[in-house]
Design a protein around this motif. Sequence first.
Motif, PDB file in Angstrom:
ATOM      1  N   SER A 250       0.825  -1.209   0.000  1.00 39.65           N
ATOM      2  CA  SER A 250       0.000   0.000   0.000  1.00 39.65           C
ATOM      3  C   SER A 250       0.860   1.261   0.000  1.00 39.65           C
ATOM      4  CB  SER A 250      -1.015  -0.014   1.149  1.00 39.65           C
ATOM      5  OG  SER A 250      -0.364  -0.161   2.392  1.00 39.65           O
ATOM      6  N   VAL A 251       1.930   1.296   0.793  1.00 44.57           N
ATOM      7  CA  VAL A 251       2.731   2.530   0.776  1.00 44.57           C
ATOM      8  C   VAL A 251       3.469   2.675  -0.558  1.00 44.57           C
ATOM      9  CG1 VAL A 251       2.994   2.680   3.290  1.00 44.57           C
ATOM     10  CG2 VAL A 251       4.792   1.592   1.956  1.00 44.57           C
ATOM     11  N   THR A 252       3.812   1.565  -1.183  1.00 48.24           N
ATOM     12  CA  THR A 252       4.499   1.659  -2.473  1.00 48.24           C
ATOM     13  C   THR A 252       3.544   2.125  -3.568  1.00 48.24           C
ATOM     14  OG1 THR A 252       6.013  -0.082  -1.775  1.00 48.24           O
ATOM     15  CG2 THR A 252       5.963   0.425  -4.113  1.00 48.24           C
ATOM     16  N   ARG A 253       2.297   1.686  -3.517  1.00 47.79           N
ATOM     17  CA  ARG A 253       1.322   2.136  -4.526  1.00 47.79           C
ATOM     18  C   ARG A 253       1.167   3.657  -4.469  1.00 47.79           C
ATOM     19  NH1 ARG A 253      -3.166  -2.623  -3.398  1.00 47.79           N
ATOM     20  NH2 ARG A 253      -2.070  -4.315  -4.491  1.00 47.79           N
ATOM     21  N   ASP A 254       1.293   4.211  -3.270  1.00 50.76           N
ATOM     22  CA  ASP A 254       1.218   5.676  -3.155  1.00 50.76           C
ATOM     23  C   ASP A 254       2.336   6.371  -3.924  1.00 50.76           C
ATOM     24  OD1 ASP A 254      -1.105   6.014  -1.709  1.00 50.76           O
ATOM     25  OD2 ASP A 254      -0.108   6.096   0.254  1.00 50.76           O
ATOM     26  N   LEU A 255       3.455   5.687  -4.133  1.00 51.92           N
ATOM     27  CA  LEU A 255       4.580   6.304  -4.842  1.00 51.92           C
ATOM     28  C   LEU A 255       4.246   6.646  -6.291  1.00 51.92           C
ATOM     29  CD1 LEU A 255       7.582   4.143  -3.606  1.00 51.92           C
ATOM     30  CD2 LEU A 255       7.152   6.542  -3.111  1.00 51.92           C
ATOM     31  N   PHE A 256       3.202   6.024  -6.820  1.00 52.33           N
ATOM     32  CA  PHE A 256       2.854   6.292  -8.216  1.00 52.33           C
ATOM     33  C   PHE A 256       2.152   7.636  -8.377  1.00 52.33           C
ATOM     34  CE2 PHE A 256       3.963   1.934  -8.094  1.00 52.33           C
ATOM     35  CZ  PHE A 256       4.479   1.648  -9.352  1.00 52.33           C
ATOM     36  N   GLY A 257       1.809   8.271  -7.244  1.00 55.06           N
ATOM     37  CA  GLY A 257       1.160   9.586  -7.308  1.00 55.06           C
ATOM     38  C   GLY A 257      -0.320   9.441  -7.610  1.00 55.06           C
ATOM     39  N   GLY A 258      -1.000  10.566  -7.738  1.00 54.99           N
ATOM     40  CA  GLY A 258      -2.433  10.543  -8.037  1.00 54.99           C
ATOM     41  C   GLY A 258      -2.693   9.766  -9.313  1.00 54.99           C
ATOM     42  N   GLU A 259      -3.735   8.925  -9.295  1.00 51.89           N
ATOM     43  CA  GLU A 259      -4.056   8.127 -10.488  1.00 51.89           C
ATOM     44  C   GLU A 259      -4.366   9.032 -11.676  1.00 51.89           C
ATOM     45  OE1 GLU A 259      -5.008   7.351  -7.492  1.00 51.89           O
ATOM     46  OE2 GLU A 259      -4.754   5.193  -7.187  1.00 51.89           O
ATOM     47  N   ILE A 260      -5.024  10.152 -11.375  1.00 54.18           N
ATOM     48  CA  ILE A 260      -5.342  11.111 -12.431  1.00 54.18           C
ATOM     49  C   ILE A 260      -4.476  12.330 -12.184  1.00 54.18           C
ATOM     50  CG2 ILE A 260      -7.179  12.520 -13.440  1.00 54.18           C
ATOM     51  CD1 ILE A 260      -9.130  10.346 -12.468  1.00 54.18           C
TER      52      ILE A 260
ATOM     53  N   ARG B  22      -2.263   3.922 -15.061  1.00 60.20           N
ATOM     54  CA  ARG B  22      -1.842   2.798 -15.891  1.00 60.20           C
ATOM     55  C   ARG B  22      -0.517   2.205 -15.395  1.00 60.20           C
ATOM     56  NH1 ARG B  22      -2.080   1.544 -22.152  1.00 60.20           N
ATOM     57  NH2 ARG B  22      -0.673  -0.223 -22.051  1.00 60.20           N
ATOM     58  N   LEU B  23       0.417   3.053 -15.022  1.00 64.13           N
ATOM     59  CA  LEU B  23       1.696   2.541 -14.525  1.00 64.13           C
ATOM     60  C   LEU B  23       1.478   1.757 -13.230  1.00 64.13           C
ATOM     61  CD1 LEU B  23       4.705   2.567 -15.347  1.00 64.13           C
ATOM     62  CD2 LEU B  23       5.045   4.506 -13.813  1.00 64.13           C
ATOM     63  N   LEU B  24       0.554   2.250 -12.402  1.00 67.51           N
ATOM     64  CA  LEU B  24       0.234   1.527 -11.167  1.00 67.51           C
ATOM     65  C   LEU B  24      -0.381   0.158 -11.490  1.00 67.51           C
ATOM     66  CD1 LEU B  24      -0.146   1.238  -8.122  1.00 67.51           C
ATOM     67  CD2 LEU B  24      -2.232   2.620  -8.307  1.00 67.51           C
ATOM     68  N   ASP B  25      -1.279   0.118 -12.454  1.00 65.22           N
ATOM     69  CA  ASP B  25      -1.870  -1.174 -12.842  1.00 65.22           C
ATOM     70  C   ASP B  25      -0.795  -2.131 -13.370  1.00 65.22           C
ATOM     71  OD1 ASP B  25      -4.339  -0.289 -12.097  1.00 65.22           O
ATOM     72  OD2 ASP B  25      -5.010   0.211 -14.125  1.00 65.22           O
ATOM     73  N   ASP B  26       0.113  -1.597 -14.177  1.00 63.00           N
ATOM     74  CA  ASP B  26       1.203  -2.433 -14.696  1.00 63.00           C
ATOM     75  C   ASP B  26       2.071  -2.947 -13.547  1.00 63.00           C
ATOM     76  OD1 ASP B  26       0.395  -2.140 -17.304  1.00 63.00           O
ATOM     77  OD2 ASP B  26       1.755  -0.478 -17.756  1.00 63.00           O
ATOM     78  N   TYR B  27       2.277  -2.079 -12.570  1.00 54.17           N
ATOM     79  CA  TYR B  27       3.063  -2.461 -11.388  1.00 54.17           C
ATOM     80  C   TYR B  27       2.378  -3.600 -10.631  1.00 54.17           C
ATOM     81  CZ  TYR B  27       4.595  -2.201  -6.508  1.00 54.17           C
ATOM     82  OH  TYR B  27       5.015  -2.516  -5.250  1.00 54.17           O
TER      83      TYR B  27
END
Length: 500
Positions: free
Chosen positions: A319-329, A386-391
């Motif tokens: 969860s904390v790493t997903r935050d690194l991707f920044g706002g989804e939009i 999209r980068l988060l989904d790929d991650y």
Amino acid sequence: MSTAIAGETLTEAPEAISADHFVEVSYDDAIPNNVDLSSDKQLLRALETWHPKYLEWWKDMGPEGFQQSDVYLRTAVGVDPSGWAKFDHVKMPQYRWGILLAPKVEGRTIPFGRHKGEPAWQEVPGEYRALLRRLIVVQGDTEPASVEQQRYLGATAPSLYDMRNLFQVNVEEGRHLWAMVYLLVKYFGRDGREEAEALLRRRSGEQDNPRILGAFNERTPDWLSFFMFTYFTDRDGKMQLAALAESGFDPLSRSCRFMLTEEAHHLFVGETGVQRTIEATCAAMNKAGITDPYDVAAIRKLGVVDLPLLQRKANFHMSVTRDLFGGEISSNAADAFSTGLKGRFNEAKLAGDDHVLTDATYPVTRVVDGRLVVEQVPALRAINSRLLDDYINDCQGGINRWNKVIEKAGIDFKLVQPHKGFNRKIGEFAGHRISPAGEILTEEAWQAKCGEWLPNDDDMKFINSLMKPCHERGKYASWIAPPRVGINNQPGDFEYVKIY
Ligand SMILES: [Fe+2]
Ligand SMILES: [Fe+2]
């Protein structure tokens, strides 16, 4: 650089990597490099001024202790796939941090955005200077941050093999900092030199001058955290580097392509670290005749980590790493894409796509009126999503391999990824309480359950109790199984770190 990314999979030799061509590295200079540093006196001077400050930082904030130990490290000596690294016992402060770029691809064009098809930039495009500098600084900041986060772990290493891997990751993160500092100093003049100094001044977790991104200010207090970090958070690094490797700014692309070859080993350390932890747990449970993975008290008595605790640790790090991707939009991400500075994962290879995205849309999960809904959003604004989904997809491979170990041991337990919105502080899900299964909860319901989903005080106390050093050749702490293969095929009792 898909070959490098494949290097992390366990089917290959642990440190197998690849690059396209051979470029000789100059090791005569104080700073090993394949960028012909000696011909650019101004740049060389700037880096020689920065070098002692970097060593000061390493001394203050790098691994605590063991600086005089001889560590069996690999040093990048080129970008030739058949022999890019050499292994030797080295004292960490004497490590040859250098500047290595993947070979130039002649005729390379910008693969995406409004400049798609134009020749890749060899100099900074003036109109995008500020945005490009920011991208490099943010990437650069994560590299020393992780060294700072991991600095106390040497003392509790579960084996010399693991200690060596920790220090290997640390020196390479140091080299990644060098890679970004090279770009700043070479291409951004005085601003770049100032940014290079600021990278040495920020400190992970410090109130007044913290590292830029949240997860890089979290503590890495124990080895389980280290393995989770290198599996999940270094994988964010992989995704960001892969996106920057697509950049129209060619020096950034080439830097990141070579960094990916090193990153593969960090991911390997994380994946095998968690896997070996699971192996030790399953073996101990089987030996003691415990079949219920939730018989936690009995399992912990065996000196191994129970699987539900591993799930909670994984939940936290994911969860904390997903935050690194920044706002989804994000309009910043849209700008970075349209300008050709930062692409998507595997951008150049994405088929059925115009790589400009003027009219395309992308599905983004959002919270609307207390419900999770999927909305079609202009793809340009959904680059981060999209980068988060790929991650998230990329994370699953190792999790599947971990589950195979559990299944083979005959234990009924499966590690899973929590819902994308679980425990998020940034982006679409921030401010909402979402369970791992993806239900939106009241604050009360969340508080009642979060101890089952995230590591609780008892968990941390227990993990802490396991963190006893095991620094004898060929020996491993109770909670972790030995690796199947030694580094560079060294035998099981190899002295990876000579401690004096
Ligand atoms: Fe890195
Ligand atoms: Fe890394």
